[in-house]
Write a protein that holds these residues in place. Sequence first.
Motif, mmCIF file in Angstrom:
data_model
loop_
_atom_site.group_PDB
_atom_site.id
_atom_site.type_symbol
_atom_site.label_atom_id
_atom_site.label_comp_id
_atom_site.label_asym_id
_atom_site.label_seq_id
_atom_site.Cartn_x
_atom_site.Cartn_y
_atom_site.Cartn_z
ATOM 1 N N VAL A 158 0.844 -1.199 0.000
ATOM 2 C CA VAL A 158 0.000 0.000 0.000
ATOM 3 C C VAL A 158 0.879 1.249 0.000
ATOM 4 O O VAL A 158 1.629 1.496 0.942
ATOM 5 N N ALA A 159 0.761 2.030 -1.080
ATOM 6 C CA ALA A 159 1.506 3.284 -1.197
ATOM 7 C C ALA A 159 0.672 4.476 -0.769
ATOM 8 O O ALA A 159 1.212 5.496 -0.330
ATOM 9 N N SER A 160 -0.635 4.383 -0.885
ATOM 10 C CA SER A 160 -1.525 5.482 -0.522
ATOM 11 C C SER A 160 -1.489 5.735 0.980
ATOM 12 O O SER A 160 -1.387 4.804 1.776
ATOM 13 N N ASN A 161 -1.587 7.009 1.364
ATOM 14 C CA ASN A 161 -1.677 7.313 2.797
ATOM 15 C C ASN A 161 -3.093 7.701 3.205
ATOM 16 O O ASN A 161 -3.298 8.339 4.243
ATOM 17 N N SER A 162 -4.072 7.276 2.422
ATOM 18 C CA SER A 162 -5.472 7.551 2.738
ATOM 19 C C SER A 162 -6.027 6.476 3.671
ATOM 20 O O SER A 162 -6.090 5.298 3.292
ATOM 21 N N PRO A 163 -6.469 6.834 4.880
ATOM 22 C CA PRO A 163 -7.101 5.844 5.753
ATOM 23 C C PRO A 163 -8.349 5.218 5.144
ATOM 24 O O PRO A 163 -8.629 4.030 5.377
ATOM 25 N N PHE B 294 2.187 -0.925 4.738
ATOM 26 C CA PHE B 294 2.163 0.521 4.552
ATOM 27 C C PHE B 294 3.599 1.011 4.419
ATOM 28 O O PHE B 294 4.414 0.851 5.326
ATOM 29 N N ASP B 295 3.872 1.586 3.259
ATOM 30 C CA ASP B 295 5.250 1.896 2.878
ATOM 31 C C ASP B 295 5.611 3.336 3.200
ATOM 32 O O ASP B 295 5.005 4.275 2.683
ATOM 33 N N ILE C 20 1.500 -4.186 8.403
ATOM 34 C CA ILE C 20 2.958 -4.180 8.431
ATOM 35 C C ILE C 20 3.401 -2.786 7.988
ATOM 36 O O ILE C 20 2.788 -2.199 7.094
ATOM 37 N N VAL C 21 4.434 -2.261 8.614
ATOM 38 C CA VAL C 21 4.934 -0.942 8.232
ATOM 39 C C VAL C 21 6.393 -1.060 7.814
ATOM 40 O O VAL C 21 7.188 -1.718 8.496
ATOM 41 N N ARG C 22 6.715 -0.436 6.683
ATOM 42 C CA ARG C 22 8.111 -0.353 6.267
ATOM 43 C C ARG C 22 8.631 1.044 6.569
ATOM 44 O O ARG C 22 8.198 2.020 5.953
#
Length: 253
Positions: free
Chosen positions: A23-28, A44-45, A71-73
């Motif tokens: 997931v590249a988008s930062n939209s919740p 979430f990248d 998962i967060v990168r």
Amino acid sequence: MDMPRNAFKAALKEGRRQIGLWVASNSPDNAEMLATCGYDWLLFDLEHTTSSTADAAALMRAVAPYPGSAIVRPAWNDTVDIKRLLDAGAQTLLVPYVQNAEEARAAVRAVRYPPEGVRGVAGFTRASRFGTVPDYAARASEEICLLVQVETATAVENIEEIAAVDGVDGIFVGPADLAASLGHPGAPSHPDMRKATLDAIARIVATGTPAGILTLDEGVLEAAAEAGALFVAVDVDAAILRRGAAARREAWR
């Protein structure tokens, strides 16, 4: 209040394949919509996007009611960034560009409290459900899952020593950066790259460590799964959106 259970970490320990989406988008809102699609995990990248720690916290909140794991990168193997993401509630981190055992050990230290690590202690964070999880600092490592990325020729050479580091829960192969490192920038599906990627997966699996991958090459994806990859990202949200939008336009051209 109870410690949140890390279903993703439990699944890897049990050897159950986990299918994910990048997931590249930062939209919740987008994240919550994707959480209804049934993926085992959403990544979430923060490395190759403009997303911040605050964005990551909002994204994790958006998907928390759903079964899939977040998962967060982080942008880098950075102690401060990792500390902030953990305090924000991340339980599984994918740390990029880990080249050797020492860098893997640095990542382990970043996710653990002293005396095993260097994570700073804060009492009232989302991670501890704002201080309501009994003995959070003593028990946090039980549910924290650390994944590291091997994405250069040097890192691939060091797979076995990275896998031997106590606290590394999985190793992820990054074909795009690996392709550039091996002289094929922008060509992760090059025949040489297919072999290098699958060889890396096989070596990770041989160590007994869960292996992961993201690729949009369906053939490599299937071969990696057959080789034993346990956490497999099958697509990217931005790629799905663009493909769908372009296909719809072509249908009406």
